[in-house]
Motif scaffolding. Structure first.
Motif, PDB file in Angstrom:
ATOM      1  N   ARG A   1      -8.619  17.271  11.850  1.00  0.00           N
ATOM      2  CA  ARG A   1      -9.358  15.910  12.142  1.00  0.00           C
ATOM      3  C   ARG A   1      -9.017  15.042  10.812  1.00  0.00           C
ATOM      4  O   ARG A   1      -9.121  15.497   9.917  1.00  0.00           O
ATOM      5  CB  ARG A   1     -10.848  16.173  12.299  1.00  0.00           C
ATOM      6  N   TYR A   2      -8.415  13.859  11.053  1.00  0.00           N
ATOM      7  CA  TYR A   2      -8.201  13.021  10.247  1.00  0.00           C
ATOM      8  C   TYR A   2      -8.936  11.644  10.290  1.00  0.00           C
ATOM      9  O   TYR A   2      -8.982  11.361  11.532  1.00  0.00           O
ATOM     10  CB  TYR A   2      -6.690  12.386  10.355  1.00  0.00           C
ATOM     11  N   VAL A   3      -9.621  11.046   9.390  1.00  0.00           N
ATOM     12  CA  VAL A   3     -10.605   9.946   9.216  1.00  0.00           C
ATOM     13  C   VAL A   3     -10.126   9.303   8.189  1.00  0.00           C
ATOM     14  O   VAL A   3     -10.058   9.701   6.926  1.00  0.00           O
ATOM     15  CB  VAL A   3     -12.034  10.337   9.213  1.00  0.00           C
ATOM     16  N   GLY A   4      -9.852   7.866   8.416  1.00  0.00           N
ATOM     17  CA  GLY A   4      -9.626   6.916   7.370  1.00  0.00           C
ATOM     18  C   GLY A   4      -9.257   5.615   7.657  1.00  0.00           C
ATOM     19  O   GLY A   4      -9.990   5.106   9.011  1.00  0.00           O
ATOM     20  N   GLU A   5      -8.980   4.824   6.781  1.00  0.00           N
ATOM     21  CA  GLU A   5      -8.704   3.391   7.121  1.00  0.00           C
ATOM     22  C   GLU A   5      -7.659   2.773   6.329  1.00  0.00           C
ATOM     23  O   GLU A   5      -7.394   3.441   5.198  1.00  0.00           O
ATOM     24  CB  GLU A   5     -10.014   2.556   6.806  1.00  0.00           C
ATOM     25  N   ASP A   6      -7.141   1.920   6.960  1.00  0.00           N
ATOM     26  CA  ASP A   6      -5.860   0.905   6.356  1.00  0.00           C
ATOM     27  C   ASP A   6      -6.264  -0.360   6.142  1.00  0.00           C
ATOM     28  O   ASP A   6      -6.928  -0.878   7.055  1.00  0.00           O
ATOM     29  CB  ASP A   6      -4.509   1.214   7.081  1.00  0.00           C
ATOM     30  N   ARG A   7      -6.138  -1.084   5.095  1.00  0.00           N
ATOM     31  CA  ARG A   7      -6.331  -2.368   4.919  1.00  0.00           C
ATOM     32  C   ARG A   7      -5.420  -3.224   4.215  1.00  0.00           C
ATOM     33  O   ARG A   7      -4.602  -2.506   3.042  1.00  0.00           O
ATOM     34  CB  ARG A   7      -7.605  -2.368   3.876  1.00  0.00           C
ATOM     35  N   LEU A   8      -5.058  -4.298   4.539  1.00  0.00           N
ATOM     36  CA  LEU A   8      -3.863  -5.384   3.994  1.00  0.00           C
ATOM     37  C   LEU A   8      -4.496  -5.572   2.760  1.00  0.00           C
ATOM     38  O   LEU A   8      -5.783  -6.159   2.839  1.00  0.00           O
ATOM     39  CB  LEU A   8      -3.473  -6.215   4.909  1.00  0.00           C
ATOM     40  N   THR A   9      -3.674  -5.498   1.719  1.00  0.00           N
ATOM     41  CA  THR A   9      -4.171  -6.316   0.402  1.00  0.00           C
ATOM     42  C   THR A   9      -3.808  -7.855   0.245  1.00  0.00           C
ATOM     43  O   THR A   9      -4.539  -8.358  -0.633  1.00  0.00           O
ATOM     44  CB  THR A   9      -3.640  -5.367  -0.885  1.00  0.00           C
ATOM     45  N   GLY A  10      -2.970  -8.322   1.203  1.00  0.00           N
ATOM     46  CA  GLY A  10      -2.530  -9.511   0.899  1.00  0.00           C
ATOM     47  C   GLY A  10      -1.463  -9.896   0.322  1.00  0.00           C
ATOM     48  O   GLY A  10      -0.914 -10.875   0.189  1.00  0.00           O
ATOM     49  N   LYS A  11      -1.053  -8.723  -0.291  1.00  0.00           N
ATOM     50  CA  LYS A  11       0.053  -8.878  -1.291  1.00  0.00           C
ATOM     51  C   LYS A  11       1.530  -8.593  -0.299  1.00  0.00           C
ATOM     52  O   LYS A  11       1.339  -7.632   0.270  1.00  0.00           O
ATOM     53  CB  LYS A  11       0.027  -7.788  -2.418  1.00  0.00           C
ATOM     54  N   VAL A  12       2.472  -9.248  -0.623  1.00  0.00           N
ATOM     55  CA  VAL A  12       3.795  -8.993  -0.142  1.00  0.00           C
ATOM     56  C   VAL A  12       4.712  -8.636  -1.340  1.00  0.00           C
ATOM     57  O   VAL A  12       4.854  -9.265  -2.008  1.00  0.00           O
ATOM     58  CB  VAL A  12       4.445 -10.237   0.563  1.00  0.00           C
ATOM     59  N   VAL A  13       5.385  -7.402  -1.091  1.00  0.00           N
ATOM     60  CA  VAL A  13       6.332  -6.893  -2.065  1.00  0.00           C
ATOM     61  C   VAL A  13       7.601  -6.867  -1.584  1.00  0.00           C
ATOM     62  O   VAL A  13       7.707  -6.151  -0.480  1.00  0.00           O
ATOM     63  CB  VAL A  13       5.910  -5.376  -2.518  1.00  0.00           C
ATOM     64  N   THR A  14       8.736  -7.373  -2.281  1.00  0.00           N
ATOM     65  CA  THR A  14       9.794  -7.552  -1.972  1.00  0.00           C
ATOM     66  C   THR A  14      10.790  -6.167  -2.431  1.00  0.00           C
ATOM     67  O   THR A  14      10.899  -6.335  -3.882  1.00  0.00           O
ATOM     68  CB  THR A  14      10.776  -8.806  -2.268  1.00  0.00           C
ATOM     69  N   ILE A  15      11.471  -5.347  -1.689  1.00  0.00           N
ATOM     70  CA  ILE A  15      12.163  -4.217  -2.139  1.00  0.00           C
ATOM     71  C   ILE A  15      13.473  -4.108  -1.634  1.00  0.00           C
ATOM     72  O   ILE A  15      13.528  -4.183  -0.451  1.00  0.00           O
ATOM     73  CB  ILE A  15      11.437  -2.858  -2.087  1.00  0.00           C
ATOM     74  N   ASP A  16      14.558  -4.478  -2.239  1.00  0.00           N
ATOM     75  CA  ASP A  16      15.986  -4.285  -1.758  1.00  0.00           C
ATOM     76  C   ASP A  16      16.019  -5.419  -0.629  1.00  0.00           C
ATOM     77  O   ASP A  16      16.569  -5.331   0.300  1.00  0.00           O
ATOM     78  CB  ASP A  16      16.412  -2.839  -1.233  1.00  0.00           C
ATOM     79  N   ASP A  17      15.612  -6.588  -1.081  1.00  0.00           N
ATOM     80  CA  ASP A  17      15.489  -7.808  -0.136  1.00  0.00           C
ATOM     81  C   ASP A  17      14.732  -7.581   1.130  1.00  0.00           C
ATOM     82  O   ASP A  17      14.876  -8.202   2.231  1.00  0.00           O
ATOM     83  CB  ASP A  17      16.930  -8.108   0.213  1.00  0.00           C
ATOM     84  N   VAL A  18      14.027  -6.554   1.305  1.00  0.00           N
ATOM     85  CA  VAL A  18      13.177  -6.375   2.160  1.00  0.00           C
ATOM     86  C   VAL A  18      11.402  -6.587   1.946  1.00  0.00           C
ATOM     87  O   VAL A  18      11.041  -6.250   1.048  1.00  0.00           O
ATOM     88  CB  VAL A  18      13.032  -4.959   3.114  1.00  0.00           C
ATOM     89  N   ALA A  19      11.029  -7.683   2.687  1.00  0.00           N
ATOM     90  CA  ALA A  19       9.693  -7.979   2.551  1.00  0.00           C
ATOM     91  C   ALA A  19       8.636  -7.155   3.343  1.00  0.00           C
ATOM     92  O   ALA A  19       8.599  -7.095   4.363  1.00  0.00           O
ATOM     93  CB  ALA A  19       9.245  -9.543   2.788  1.00  0.00           C
TER      94      ALA A  19
END
Length: 237
Positions: A125-143
């Protein structure tokens, strides 16, 4: 289920596994290769016989193929196979609280509570949560939109197998989760992991479908206890 088994067998038996280029099964087309930290390279692909929206991923280390998995259009985990431990996992029917990338992108948060089923190791059983931090990180020209996550895995008897918290990334165009950094707590002791992407490689570019990881290879990860690939957050589910 038969189609998924055939894909697994064709990947494992591919003669290109030991070569410089990773060979996909017939009828499958890759759209992205990611070279990541912790000596890992992964390939994202689709197969003509699969339902619309289903995506597949394979991951390789210095020692070869480590993971094969599939997700749906909502980035919900469907199936996984771990060659090193030789076990498969399948998402249960009608999860209590399905994971949803659409909900995460629309509201900024998404909880989940689901089980995976395995003939070899039973249910988890997997229990959890994902949340957006509001931060956009660009790595190798990918946002990439950064997330923060927390997840706990429970055995059939309700005991805790492991827990983890940290940051990952999501990409709305590809509709996938991408690894990041975090701390994993297992019975032995907690340890840190770093699965951040370094390079995004597209069809026709040098290194696309490479079978050889490039970054952090040969490092001695003395701080990490011996755990199976199952004991990681959902970027590997």
């Amino acid at each position: 289920m038969m189609r998924r088994t055939l894909v697994v067998l064709s990947l494992i038996g591919s003669p290109a596994m030991a070569a410089d280029v990773f060979a996909l099964p017939q009828g499958c087309t890759a759209f992205l290769t990611i070279q990541s930290r912790s000596c890992a390279v992964e390939h994202h692909f689709t197969c003509a016989a699969d339902p619309e929206g289903l995506k597949r991923r394979v991951s390789l280390s210095e020692d070869g193929l480590t993971y094969l998995g599939s997700t749906d259009e909502d980035a919900q985990w469907l199936s996984s196979f771990y060659p090193f431990t030789n076990h498969r996992e399948q998402l249960e029917d009608s999860p209590k609280d399905p994971a949803s990338l659409s909900t995460l992108l629309k509201t900024g948060a998404d909880s989940y509570d689901f089980r995976t089923l395995s003939d070899e190791i039973g249910s988890t059983r997997y229990v959890g949560e994902d949340r957006l931090t509001g931060k956009v990180v660009t790595i190798d020209d990918v946002a990439l939109q950064q997330t923060e996550y927390e997840i706990t895995a429970y055995a059939d008897d309700g005991s805790t197998l492991w827990s983890s918290q940290g940051n990952e990334f999501v990409n709305a165009k590809w509709r996938i989760f991408i690894g990041g950094t975090g701390t994993v707590t297992v019975p032995e002791r907690p340890f840190d992991k770093d699965d951040r992407p370094v390079q995004f490689i597209y069809p026709g570019e040098p290194g696309f479908l490479s079978a050889n990881p490039k970054f952090d290879c040969g490092a001695i990860l003395s701080s990490a206890p011996s755990v199976t690939p199952k004991e990681y957050p959902h970027d590997n589910l």
